[in-house]
Design an enzyme around this catalytic site. Structure first.
Site, PDB file in Angstrom:
ATOM      1  N   HIS A   1      59.076  42.476  57.239  1.00 20.75           N
ATOM      2  CA  HIS A   1      60.229  42.535  56.328  1.00 20.75           C
ATOM      3  C   HIS A   1      61.466  42.781  57.197  1.00 20.75           C
ATOM      4  O   HIS A   1      61.365  43.413  58.251  1.00 20.75           O
ATOM      5  CB  HIS A   1      59.994  43.710  55.377  1.00 20.75           C
ATOM      6  CG  HIS A   1      60.994  43.878  54.286  1.00 20.75           C
ATOM      7  ND1 HIS A   1      62.238  44.425  54.493  1.00 20.75           N
ATOM      8  CD2 HIS A   1      60.935  43.596  52.968  1.00 20.75           C
ATOM      9  CE1 HIS A   1      62.899  44.471  53.350  1.00 20.75           C
ATOM     10  NE2 HIS A   1      62.125  43.968  52.400  1.00 20.75           N
TER      11      HIS A   1
ATOM     12  N   ASP B   1      55.087  49.988  59.050  1.00 22.36           N
ATOM     13  CA  ASP B   1      55.780  49.839  57.769  1.00 22.36           C
ATOM     14  C   ASP B   1      54.713  49.794  56.674  1.00 22.36           C
ATOM     15  O   ASP B   1      54.029  48.789  56.495  1.00 22.36           O
ATOM     16  CB  ASP B   1      56.597  48.530  57.810  1.00 22.36           C
ATOM     17  CG  ASP B   1      57.231  48.207  56.463  1.00 22.36           C
ATOM     18  OD1 ASP B   1      56.946  48.907  55.477  1.00 22.36           O
ATOM     19  OD2 ASP B   1      58.001  47.226  56.409  1.00 22.36           O
TER      20      ASP B   1
ATOM     21  N   GLN C   1      54.200  48.390  51.448  1.00 19.04           N
ATOM     22  CA  GLN C   1      53.370  47.680  50.464  1.00 19.04           C
ATOM     23  C   GLN C   1      51.942  48.220  50.423  1.00 19.04           C
ATOM     24  O   GLN C   1      51.106  47.686  49.688  1.00 19.04           O
ATOM     25  CB  GLN C   1      53.337  46.172  50.782  1.00 19.04           C
ATOM     26  CG  GLN C   1      54.675  45.481  50.680  1.00 19.04           C
ATOM     27  CD  GLN C   1      55.204  45.405  49.244  1.00 19.04           C
ATOM     28  OE1 GLN C   1      54.467  45.545  48.277  1.00 19.04           O
ATOM     29  NE2 GLN C   1      56.495  45.184  49.113  1.00 19.04           N
TER      30      GLN C   1
ATOM     31  N   LYS D   1      57.945  51.995  45.425  1.00 18.64           N
ATOM     32  CA  LYS D   1      56.935  50.924  45.470  1.00 18.64           C
ATOM     33  C   LYS D   1      55.537  51.486  45.223  1.00 18.64           C
ATOM     34  O   LYS D   1      54.540  50.786  45.366  1.00 18.64           O
ATOM     35  CB  LYS D   1      56.977  50.223  46.828  1.00 18.64           C
ATOM     36  CG  LYS D   1      58.263  49.417  47.021  1.00 18.64           C
ATOM     37  CD  LYS D   1      58.196  48.608  48.291  1.00 18.64           C
ATOM     38  CE  LYS D   1      59.550  48.124  48.737  1.00 18.64           C
ATOM     39  NZ  LYS D   1      60.067  47.008  47.953  1.00 18.64           N
TER      40      LYS D   1
ATOM     41  N   CYS E   1      63.124  38.904  51.877  1.00 17.03           N
ATOM     42  CA  CYS E   1      63.552  39.646  53.084  1.00 17.03           C
ATOM     43  C   CYS E   1      62.626  39.363  54.257  1.00 17.03           C
ATOM     44  O   CYS E   1      62.350  40.276  55.064  1.00 17.03           O
ATOM     45  CB  CYS E   1      63.642  41.142  52.824  1.00 17.03           C
ATOM     46  SG  CYS E   1      64.811  41.566  51.556  1.00 17.03           S
TER      47      CYS E   1
HETATM   48  C1  LIG Z   1      57.057  45.469  53.699  1.00 17.88           C
HETATM   49  C2  LIG Z   1      58.354  46.083  53.284  1.00 17.88           C
HETATM   50  N1  LIG Z   1      59.033  46.826  54.152  1.00 17.88           N
HETATM   51  C3  LIG Z   1      60.195  47.401  53.841  1.00 17.88           C
HETATM   52  C4  LIG Z   1      60.761  47.246  52.597  1.00 17.88           C
HETATM   53  C5  LIG Z   1      62.050  47.923  52.288  1.00 17.88           C
HETATM   54  O1  LIG Z   1      61.854  48.918  51.338  1.00 17.88           O
HETATM   55  P1  LIG Z   1      63.082  49.694  50.693  1.00 17.88           P
HETATM   56  O2  LIG Z   1      63.976  48.640  50.114  1.00 17.88           O
HETATM   57  O3  LIG Z   1      62.450  50.553  49.650  1.00 17.88           O
HETATM   58  O4  LIG Z   1      63.728  50.467  51.757  1.00 17.88           O
HETATM   59  C6  LIG Z   1      60.114  46.447  51.667  1.00 17.88           C
HETATM   60  C7  LIG Z   1      60.732  46.186  50.347  1.00 17.88           C
HETATM   61  O5  LIG Z   1      60.545  45.175  49.740  1.00 17.88           O
HETATM   62  C8  LIG Z   1      58.866  45.864  52.012  1.00 17.88           C
HETATM   63  O6  LIG Z   1      58.206  45.106  51.142  1.00 17.88           O
END
Ligand SMILES: Cc1ncc(COP(=O)(O)O)c(C=O)c1O
Length: 396
Positions: free
Chosen positions: A116, A181, A184, A207, A351
């Site tokens: 992401h 990260d 998900q 999430k 993203c």
């Molecule tokens: C894999 C992953 N990393 C990071 C993020 C960013 O999360 P946040 O917008 O809650 O900071 C997302 C959000 O869609 C994501 O799916």
């Protein structure tokens, strides 16, 4: 198949809502909203400051959540948990607070193509500004000093075997710092920090059925000691004079200012909710639905699943696209699904532009992502909506 919709108030007023966008944010159960309401109506004071009962109660609830999070993700100590505003904030903190201070010019920072933007751009920018070498999906070598990798891809849904990747990376580059990260992953599968052996692990409350505005950066105790705070202000200091300041010892050092108190307390209730449902039941429910979803999508000839069109080794995230002549864009598809069927999906690059470029799907995909409240009827409605998409664009 069990129906968990009764835990979510949103369905009381939106009985025909087919919410298939949990990858963007999950719906929030009543228990979480009630807990936040409890804070605002019963002990709505600031934390760590007041010497009066409602402030002490708020502090206790806030710090209890730190302990709950530590237990929930198998961290050794609650002090390894720092509250942030979300995954993005957590990853930026790891980059600016740890990597900027501990890496030197020429060191290699590696990410995968499937990250992401939140786990891609902070490292890319850090590398550009500090003369680190930025490597995308390369081979780990002795020079690789940091690896940033997702636990579950928000586009492909694949579960990355991070435990074995981390083990292997450490054999090659013993001092490597691995940042995971987990945005998900945490709400959908069990995670255990000691078992995974990551240095940092980032995730968002919203999430995993929790509130927006709160996230977590887990870090091994020794990594926090190597780190500089990146934000300064109240709550994070030990002493301040006109010439210098010293920092608090614990996680507060990285939580400058008034934190999102209600949200942190709500996150504690989210963990209670997940425990009440049972993590194994969440995994089982979402697995059964993912199998059903993939089977149905695979029958649609004009649609392609990005990545592997199989359900093993993945969670309930599926991104799809069409190369049929005359077919609309991913946004056109999502628009029909949303407006005509109340089927909520995500369109675009989610993203993750480098990944879409790699797959040659520059125009984006339609992403379906499941949560505990979904049922086979939601998938059936999606399929009905996709038939309408076909009729609209191809069989005009
Ligand atoms: C894999 C992953 N990393 C990071 C993020 C960013 O999360 P946040 O917008 O809650 O900071 C997302 C959000 O869609 C994501 O799916």
């Amino acid at each position: 198949m069990k129906n968990y919709k009764k835990y979510f108030l949103i369905f009381d007023k939106n009985a025909d809502l087919h919410y298939l966008d949990s990858g963007a944010t999950t719906l929030k159960p009543k228990m979480v909203l009630e807990k936040m309401m409890e804070y605002y109506t019963e002990y709505s004071a600031n934390i760590h400051r007041g010497l009066y009962p409602i402030s002490e109660k708020a502090t206790e609830e806030y710090e209890n959540t730190r302990q709950k999070v530590a237990d929930f993700i198998g961290a050794k100590y609650p002090g390894e948990i720092v509250f942030t505003s979300g995954t993005t904030d957590s990853l930026n903190l790891a980059a600016a607070g740890w990597a900027k201070r501990n890496l030197k010019a020429g060191d290699e920072v590696m990410v995968t193509i499937a990250e992401h933007h939140s786990n891609f751009v902070p490292w890319q920018q850090l590398a550009l500004k500090n003369n680190f070498k930025f490597v995308v999906s390369g081979e780990v070598t002795k020079k690789t000093k940091l690896l940033a990798i997702n636990h579950v891809s928000n586009v492909l849904g694949t579960v990355t075997p991070i435990k074995s990747i981390i083990k292997k990376a450490r054999e090659i580059s013993p001092e490597i710092c691995v940042v995971v990260d987990g945005a998900q992953a945490v709400g959908h599968m069990p995670v255990d920090m000691v078992d995974l052996d990551a240095d940092f692990y980032a995730f968002s409350g919203h999430k995993m059925y929790g509130p927006t505005g709160v996230g977590v950066l887990y870090g091994k105790a020794k990594r926090w000691l190597e780190m500089e705070p990146t934000r300064f202000g109240g709550g994070m200091i030990k002493t301040v004079s006109t010439t210098e300041s010293t920092w608090a010892d614990g996680p507060e050092k990285f939580e400058a200012g008034t934190p999102p108190i209600a949200e942190v307390i709500g996150l504690g209730a989210t963990i209670d909710f997940i425990k009440e449902i049972g993590r194994e039941n969440i995994v089982k429910h979402e697995k059964e639905l993912t199998d059903y979803l993939i089977e149905k999508i695979n029958k649609i000839e004009w649609l392609k699943i990005m990545g592997l069109g199989i359900s093993s080794g993945r969670l309930g995230v599926v991104s799809m696209y069409s190369e049929a002549p005359g077919m609309g864009t991913s946004h056109d598809m999502a628009d029909i699904l949303g407006r005509e069927f109340n089927v909520c999906v995500r369109a675009g690059h989610h993203c993750a532009m480098p990944l879409h470029t790699q797959f040659g799907v520059e125009t984006g995909t339609v992403r379906v992502s499941l949560g505990i409240y979904n049922t086979k009827e939601d998938v059936d409605e999606l399929i009905k909506g996709l038939e309408k998409v076909w009729m609209t664009f191809i069989k005009k």
